[in-house]
Write a protein that holds these residues in place. Structure first.
Motif, PDB file in Angstrom:
ATOM      1  N   THR A   1      28.949  38.173  45.756  1.00 32.97           N
ATOM      2  CA  THR A   1      30.285  37.934  46.300  1.00 32.97           C
ATOM      3  C   THR A   1      30.921  39.229  46.787  1.00 32.97           C
ATOM      4  O   THR A   1      31.501  39.280  47.882  1.00 32.97           O
ATOM      5  CB  THR A   1      31.188  37.288  45.234  1.00 32.97           C
ATOM      6  OG1 THR A   1      30.626  36.042  44.844  1.00 32.97           O
ATOM      7  CG2 THR A   1      32.583  37.047  45.779  1.00 32.97           C
TER       8      THR A   1
ATOM      9  N   THR B   1      36.396  34.500  38.016  1.00 32.88           N
ATOM     10  CA  THR B   1      36.111  34.426  39.450  1.00 32.88           C
ATOM     11  C   THR B   1      37.367  34.517  40.320  1.00 32.88           C
ATOM     12  O   THR B   1      37.301  34.963  41.459  1.00 32.88           O
ATOM     13  CB  THR B   1      35.382  33.107  39.781  1.00 32.88           C
ATOM     14  OG1 THR B   1      36.170  32.005  39.305  1.00 32.88           O
ATOM     15  CG2 THR B   1      34.016  33.072  39.132  1.00 32.88           C
TER      16      THR B   1
ATOM     17  N   LYS C   1      29.033  40.399  50.038  1.00 28.92           N
ATOM     18  CA  LYS C   1      29.333  39.630  51.247  1.00 28.92           C
ATOM     19  C   LYS C   1      30.793  39.773  51.656  1.00 28.92           C
ATOM     20  O   LYS C   1      31.111  39.707  52.847  1.00 28.92           O
ATOM     21  CB  LYS C   1      28.954  38.165  51.072  1.00 28.92           C
ATOM     22  CG  LYS C   1      29.921  37.271  50.344  1.00 28.92           C
ATOM     23  CD  LYS C   1      29.321  35.898  50.135  1.00 28.92           C
ATOM     24  CE  LYS C   1      30.332  34.881  49.638  1.00 28.92           C
ATOM     25  NZ  LYS C   1      31.270  34.444  50.671  1.00 28.92           N
ATOM     26  N   THR C   2      31.675  39.995  50.710  1.00 28.82           N
ATOM     27  CA  THR C   2      33.080  40.202  51.061  1.00 28.82           C
ATOM     28  C   THR C   2      33.277  41.533  51.766  1.00 28.82           C
ATOM     29  O   THR C   2      33.953  41.609  52.804  1.00 28.82           O
ATOM     30  CB  THR C   2      33.958  40.136  49.800  1.00 28.82           C
ATOM     31  OG1 THR C   2      33.814  38.851  49.185  1.00 28.82           O
ATOM     32  CG2 THR C   2      35.416  40.357  50.158  1.00 28.82           C
TER      33      THR C   2
ATOM     34  N   GLN D   1      36.010  35.063  52.543  1.00 27.52           N
ATOM     35  CA  GLN D   1      34.690  35.395  52.019  1.00 27.52           C
ATOM     36  C   GLN D   1      34.654  35.261  50.500  1.00 27.52           C
ATOM     37  O   GLN D   1      33.671  34.778  49.934  1.00 27.52           O
ATOM     38  CB  GLN D   1      34.291  36.823  52.439  1.00 27.52           C
ATOM     39  CG  GLN D   1      33.862  36.959  53.880  1.00 27.52           C
ATOM     40  CD  GLN D   1      32.446  36.463  54.120  1.00 27.52           C
ATOM     41  OE1 GLN D   1      31.826  35.819  53.280  1.00 27.52           O
ATOM     42  NE2 GLN D   1      31.911  36.740  55.297  1.00 27.52           N
ATOM     43  N   TRP D   2      35.709  35.687  49.841  1.00 28.62           N
ATOM     44  CA  TRP D   2      35.716  35.628  48.377  1.00 28.62           C
ATOM     45  C   TRP D   2      35.755  34.182  47.881  1.00 28.62           C
ATOM     46  O   TRP D   2      35.109  33.841  46.901  1.00 28.62           O
ATOM     47  CB  TRP D   2      36.914  36.406  47.843  1.00 28.62           C
ATOM     48  CG  TRP D   2      36.913  36.482  46.341  1.00 28.62           C
ATOM     49  CD1 TRP D   2      37.447  35.582  45.453  1.00 28.62           C
ATOM     50  CD2 TRP D   2      36.314  37.518  45.548  1.00 28.62           C
ATOM     51  NE1 TRP D   2      37.232  35.992  44.169  1.00 28.62           N
ATOM     52  CE2 TRP D   2      36.536  37.180  44.188  1.00 28.62           C
ATOM     53  CE3 TRP D   2      35.630  38.689  45.866  1.00 28.62           C
ATOM     54  CZ2 TRP D   2      36.096  37.978  43.140  1.00 28.62           C
ATOM     55  CZ3 TRP D   2      35.189  39.489  44.815  1.00 28.62           C
ATOM     56  CH2 TRP D   2      35.417  39.123  43.483  1.00 28.62           C
ATOM     57  N   ASN D   3      36.519  33.334  48.545  1.00 28.66           N
ATOM     58  CA  ASN D   3      36.705  31.959  48.075  1.00 28.66           C
ATOM     59  C   ASN D   3      35.652  30.980  48.581  1.00 28.66           C
ATOM     60  O   ASN D   3      35.596  29.846  48.102  1.00 28.66           O
ATOM     61  CB  ASN D   3      38.095  31.447  48.504  1.00 28.66           C
ATOM     62  CG  ASN D   3      39.209  32.143  47.763  1.00 28.66           C
ATOM     63  OD1 ASN D   3      39.049  32.584  46.633  1.00 28.66           O
ATOM     64  ND2 ASN D   3      40.361  32.260  48.406  1.00 28.66           N
TER      65      ASN D   3
ATOM     66  N   PRO E   1      26.945  33.023  45.666  1.00 29.28           N
ATOM     67  CA  PRO E   1      28.116  33.823  45.296  1.00 29.28           C
ATOM     68  C   PRO E   1      28.787  33.242  44.063  1.00 29.28           C
ATOM     69  O   PRO E   1      28.441  32.153  43.592  1.00 29.28           O
ATOM     70  CB  PRO E   1      29.014  33.720  46.532  1.00 29.28           C
ATOM     71  CG  PRO E   1      28.661  32.403  47.138  1.00 29.28           C
ATOM     72  CD  PRO E   1      27.188  32.207  46.866  1.00 29.28           C
ATOM     73  N   ILE E   2      29.771  33.947  43.559  1.00 29.64           N
ATOM     74  CA  ILE E   2      30.408  33.547  42.306  1.00 29.64           C
ATOM     75  C   ILE E   2      31.121  32.207  42.434  1.00 29.64           C
ATOM     76  O   ILE E   2      31.168  31.425  41.477  1.00 29.64           O
ATOM     77  CB  ILE E   2      31.375  34.653  41.824  1.00 29.64           C
ATOM     78  CG1 ILE E   2      31.795  34.395  40.375  1.00 29.64           C
ATOM     79  CG2 ILE E   2      32.580  34.759  42.746  1.00 29.64           C
ATOM     80  CD1 ILE E   2      30.685  34.518  39.380  1.00 29.64           C
ATOM     81  N   GLN E   3      31.681  31.906  43.610  1.00 25.13           N
ATOM     82  CA  GLN E   3      32.385  30.642  43.756  1.00 25.13           C
ATOM     83  C   GLN E   3      31.409  29.460  43.751  1.00 25.13           C
ATOM     84  O   GLN E   3      31.731  28.388  43.225  1.00 25.13           O
ATOM     85  CB  GLN E   3      33.209  30.635  45.043  1.00 25.13           C
ATOM     86  CG  GLN E   3      34.289  31.699  45.089  1.00 25.13           C
ATOM     87  CD  GLN E   3      35.317  31.540  43.992  1.00 25.13           C
ATOM     88  OE1 GLN E   3      35.440  30.486  43.386  1.00 25.13           O
ATOM     89  NE2 GLN E   3      36.075  32.586  43.733  1.00 25.13           N
TER      90      GLN E   3
ATOM     91  N   TYR F   1      32.659  28.829  48.872  1.00 27.28           N
ATOM     92  CA  TYR F   1      31.575  28.315  48.048  1.00 27.28           C
ATOM     93  C   TYR F   1      30.690  27.353  48.844  1.00 27.28           C
ATOM     94  O   TYR F   1      29.517  27.141  48.509  1.00 27.28           O
ATOM     95  CB  TYR F   1      32.147  27.561  46.840  1.00 27.28           C
ATOM     96  CG  TYR F   1      32.647  26.167  47.161  1.00 27.28           C
ATOM     97  CD1 TYR F   1      31.829  25.057  46.979  1.00 27.28           C
ATOM     98  CD2 TYR F   1      33.924  25.973  47.685  1.00 27.28           C
ATOM     99  CE1 TYR F   1      32.287  23.778  47.294  1.00 27.28           C
ATOM    100  CE2 TYR F   1      34.376  24.704  47.995  1.00 27.28           C
ATOM    101  CZ  TYR F   1      33.561  23.613  47.797  1.00 27.28           C
ATOM    102  OH  TYR F   1      34.015  22.365  48.118  1.00 27.28           O
TER     103      TYR F   1
ATOM    104  N   TYR G   1      25.894  34.302  55.269  1.00 24.86           N
ATOM    105  CA  TYR G   1      27.294  34.528  54.934  1.00 24.86           C
ATOM    106  C   TYR G   1      27.990  35.434  55.948  1.00 24.86           C
ATOM    107  O   TYR G   1      29.221  35.456  56.007  1.00 24.86           O
ATOM    108  CB  TYR G   1      27.417  35.195  53.557  1.00 24.86           C
ATOM    109  CG  TYR G   1      26.837  34.402  52.416  1.00 24.86           C
ATOM    110  CD1 TYR G   1      27.335  33.148  52.099  1.00 24.86           C
ATOM    111  CD2 TYR G   1      25.802  34.915  51.637  1.00 24.86           C
ATOM    112  CE1 TYR G   1      26.812  32.422  51.043  1.00 24.86           C
ATOM    113  CE2 TYR G   1      25.275  34.200  50.571  1.00 24.86           C
ATOM    114  CZ  TYR G   1      25.784  32.953  50.280  1.00 24.86           C
ATOM    115  OH  TYR G   1      25.275  32.235  49.231  1.00 24.86           O
TER     116      TYR G   1
END
Length: 294
Positions: free
Chosen positions: A81, A268, A84-85, A210-212, A228-230, A214, A147
């Motif tokens: 995450t 997260t 990619k962010t 990017q962070w959110n 990723p974490i999401q 999923y 991503y």
């Protein structure tokens, strides 16, 4: 101060009071679910199942978070995450700004045609199946670049950059070219540095996305190491058993599936929640600066 309040009529005072109450109610409705998740994630899992925890943890514990960080899969997903962010945001801002700078040049051939094509994309999309087939043919499935590459450009963000670039005086570029600078030099050495407010705005837009995000990991990635974490959180929330996400041998009696889920949700979402308020001012400044100039 007393005279000021004396000049306010009774009706105005009632109106202000109602406004304050409504805003406090909206703030409570917005923030309390976050607080509820946090306090339950800090409570002993078995005790939390009894309910009745509304304001403070009844049996405080950090075992839920220890279980979360003990799983290497979560840390790997967090690394994906962050990567990619950072990479996605940097490339998105750079590429979109370059295209916007080209669009701001009136001598660009076919500029109106490109603008028309780009405007269509604001209202219509190809759909999920054509997108999947396109990514498959491009070799992006099950790769980290799925991503990054498909979202390197956004036409709405281009319009924000374009409104800013159009307000720059033409004499600034002409003076630079007289000194021997070409278009790339003008863009990198002049346009980009003095466009930091709008750059920060677009970076915040895309960074939050990017962070959110999923959905990309769910649809286009089968390799769990690239989730990723999401997407990892999505798997935790949607699966009934813990065998595929958290090692059952690492979960003690004080923990339950629900408590681990809540702790994972906090882990997260906390980074973006902490960063967002400090960067929020760039939204208004970056979006309004093009209309305020000139």
């Amino acid at each position: 101060m007393g005279r000021r309040w004396q000049r306010i009529s009774f009706g105005d005072a009632v109106f202000e009071g109602i406004n304050h109450l409504v805003m406090l109610a909206l703030c409570f409705i917005t923030l309390y679910p976050i607080w509820y998740v946090l306090i339950n994630s800090l409570n002993e899992g078995g005790d939390a199942l009894r309910g009745g925890i509304y304001w403070w943890p009844r049996m405080f514990t950090l075992d839920n978070y220890i279980a979360v960080f003990r799983d290497n899969g979560i840390m790997l997903a967090m690394g994906v995450t962050v990567a990619k962010t950072v990479i996605g945001t940097a490339l998105h801002v750079l590429f979109t700004a370059m295209v916007a700078y080209a669009f701001s040049r009136r001598e660009l051939l076919g500029r109106k045609v490109y603008m028309g094509i780009g405007t269509i994309t604001l209202f219509f999309g190809g759909g999920l199946i054509p997108t999947f087939l396109l990514f498959r043919d491009l070799g992006l499935l099950d790769t980290f670049w799925v991503y990054i590459i498909p979202v390197m450009f956004n036409f709405f963000h281009l319009l924000i950059f374009l409104a800013y670039f159009r307000d720059f005086p033409e004499g600034l570029e002409e003076a630079a070219k007289i000194d021997g600078a070409n278009d790339l030099t003008v863009f990198y050495k002049i346009m980009l540095p003095i466009s930091m407010p709008v750059v920060a705005t677009i970076a915040l837009f895309h960074g939050v996305y990017q962070w959110n995000d999923y959905f990309t990991g769910v649809i286009f990635i089968n390799n769990n190491d690239l989730h990723p974490i999401q997407t990892f959180l999505y798997r935790i929330v949607t699966q009934a058993a813990t065998s595929e996400i958290v090692d059952t041998t690492s979960i003690e009696k004080s923990m339950t599936m629900l408590s681990v889920k809540l702790a994972t949700m906090v882990v997260t979402t906390l980074p973006i929640v902490v960063v967002y308020p400090f960067l929020q001012k760039y939204f208004v400044k970056g979006l309004m600066i093009g209309s305020m100039k000139g």
